[in-house]
Design a protein around this motif. Structure first.
Motif, PDB file in Angstrom:
ATOM      1  N   ASN A   3       0.812  -1.215   0.000  1.00 33.01           N
ATOM      2  CA  ASN A   3       0.000   0.000   0.000  1.00 33.01           C
ATOM      3  C   ASN A   3       0.845   1.266   0.000  1.00 33.01           C
ATOM      4  OD1 ASN A   3      -2.918  -0.841   0.161  1.00 33.01           O
ATOM      5  ND2 ASN A   3      -2.115  -2.020   1.874  1.00 33.01           N
ATOM      6  N   LEU A   4       1.992   1.207   0.655  1.00 34.72           N
ATOM      7  CA  LEU A   4       2.910   2.348   0.594  1.00 34.72           C
ATOM      8  C   LEU A   4       3.325   2.630  -0.845  1.00 34.72           C
ATOM      9  CD1 LEU A   4       5.361   1.874   3.594  1.00 34.72           C
ATOM     10  CD2 LEU A   4       4.104   3.957   3.034  1.00 34.72           C
ATOM     11  N   LEU A   5       3.706   1.572  -1.540  1.00 32.56           N
ATOM     12  CA  LEU A   5       4.138   1.726  -2.927  1.00 32.56           C
ATOM     13  C   LEU A   5       2.994   2.228  -3.805  1.00 32.56           C
ATOM     14  CD1 LEU A   5       6.664   1.282  -4.650  1.00 32.56           C
ATOM     15  CD2 LEU A   5       5.809  -1.008  -5.176  1.00 32.56           C
ATOM     16  N   ARG A   6       1.778   1.742  -3.546  1.00 30.09           N
ATOM     17  CA  ARG A   6       0.631   2.146  -4.356  1.00 30.09           C
ATOM     18  C   ARG A   6       0.330   3.638  -4.188  1.00 30.09           C
ATOM     19  NH1 ARG A   6      -5.079   1.812  -3.477  1.00 30.09           N
ATOM     20  NH2 ARG A   6      -4.694   0.931  -1.422  1.00 30.09           N
ATOM     21  N   TRP A   7       0.368   4.126  -2.949  1.00 28.93           N
ATOM     22  CA  TRP A   7       0.069   5.546  -2.716  1.00 28.93           C
ATOM     23  C   TRP A   7       1.220   6.456  -3.128  1.00 28.93           C
ATOM     24  CZ3 TRP A   7      -4.455   7.838  -1.769  1.00 28.93           C
ATOM     25  CH2 TRP A   7      -5.504   7.044  -1.322  1.00 28.93           C
ATOM     26  N   LEU A   8       2.435   5.937  -3.159  1.00 29.24           N
ATOM     27  CA  LEU A   8       3.581   6.739  -3.574  1.00 29.24           C
ATOM     28  C   LEU A   8       3.694   6.822  -5.091  1.00 29.24           C
ATOM     29  CD1 LEU A   8       6.321   5.580  -1.042  1.00 29.24           C
ATOM     30  CD2 LEU A   8       5.330   7.871  -1.212  1.00 29.24           C
TER      31      LEU A   8
END
Length: 217
Positions: free
Chosen positions: A156-161
């Motif tokens: 999810n971190l990668l998706r929002w970044l």
């Protein structure tokens, strides 16, 4: 049941490795058993601390929390679920900080334990603190690794970044789908959704939308 067996297996493996290492350091069977036991207990404490980190960040950033499940001793999944508005200002930044909250709590605790171990005089206490620090650092770092699960912190971190606009639109689409099902007043199995190839049950459509933002271990 699978999660419970996995947690038990990890605990047993950790206990064996900690006992073997403690024997090399303390040369005492009793001290080794005590150090290994406390190291295993620290795993459960770090799991609780991880979810508390997500919860504290969610409260500080005013992200609406809709579910908190922290039950590491009975095999249930630990998670903190939030329901932010897609139009919320600085939403990508808030979500990035939310997903960082848990791993950072573990890494900060691990750092504090290492510092505390440097000021202790007994080998048993030092070994126990270092073992707990290792467990916390391992838990924090592994949660930052992007996984396939949509509940993975790293995923999810990668998706929002990488695609904050797409993540925001996916959130809006998921909420819209829920409203459609609720407005029709029917069970999801009886509602159909138009697709490019015809119609399918809304349950299948709901699964294709991103789920509510959730941090889960």
């Amino acid at each position: 049941m699978k999660l419970r067996r996995r947690l038990v297996a990890v605990s047993l493996l950790l206990a064996v490795e900690a006992t073997a290492f403690a024997l090399l350091v303390t040369e005492s069977v009793m001290d080794a058993i005590v150090a290994a036991g406390l190291t295993c207990v620290s795993l459960w404490l770090h799991l609780v601390l991880h979810e508390c980190g997500h919860l504290v960040v969610a409260k500080l950033l005013r992200l609406p929390v809709i579910a908190v499940r922290v039950a590491p001793f009975n095999g249930w999944r630990n998670e903190v679920s939030v329901r932010p508005s897609p139009s919320m200002t600085a939403l990508p930044l808030r979500m990035v900080l939310f997903y960082l909250g848990g791993p950072l709590a573990n890494l900060c605790a691990a750092t504090a334990l290492v510092v505390a171990s440097a000021s202790t005089g007994t080998a048993l206490t030092r070994l126990t603190l270092l073992g707990a620090a290792f467990v916390g650092a391992l838990l924090g770092l592994t949660n930052l690794v992007p996984g396939r699960s949509t509940h993975s912190d790293g995923h999810n971190l990668l998706r929002w970044l990488r695609a904050p606009a797409a993540a925001r639109e996916g959130l809006r689409a998921g909420y819209y789908q829920e409203e459609v099902v609720r407005a029709l007043g029917r069970s999801p199995e009886r509602v159909v959704t138009s697709t490019g190839s015809g119609f399918r049950p809304a349950t299948a459509a709901i699964r294709s939308w991103p789920s509510l933002p959730t941090s889960r271990d």
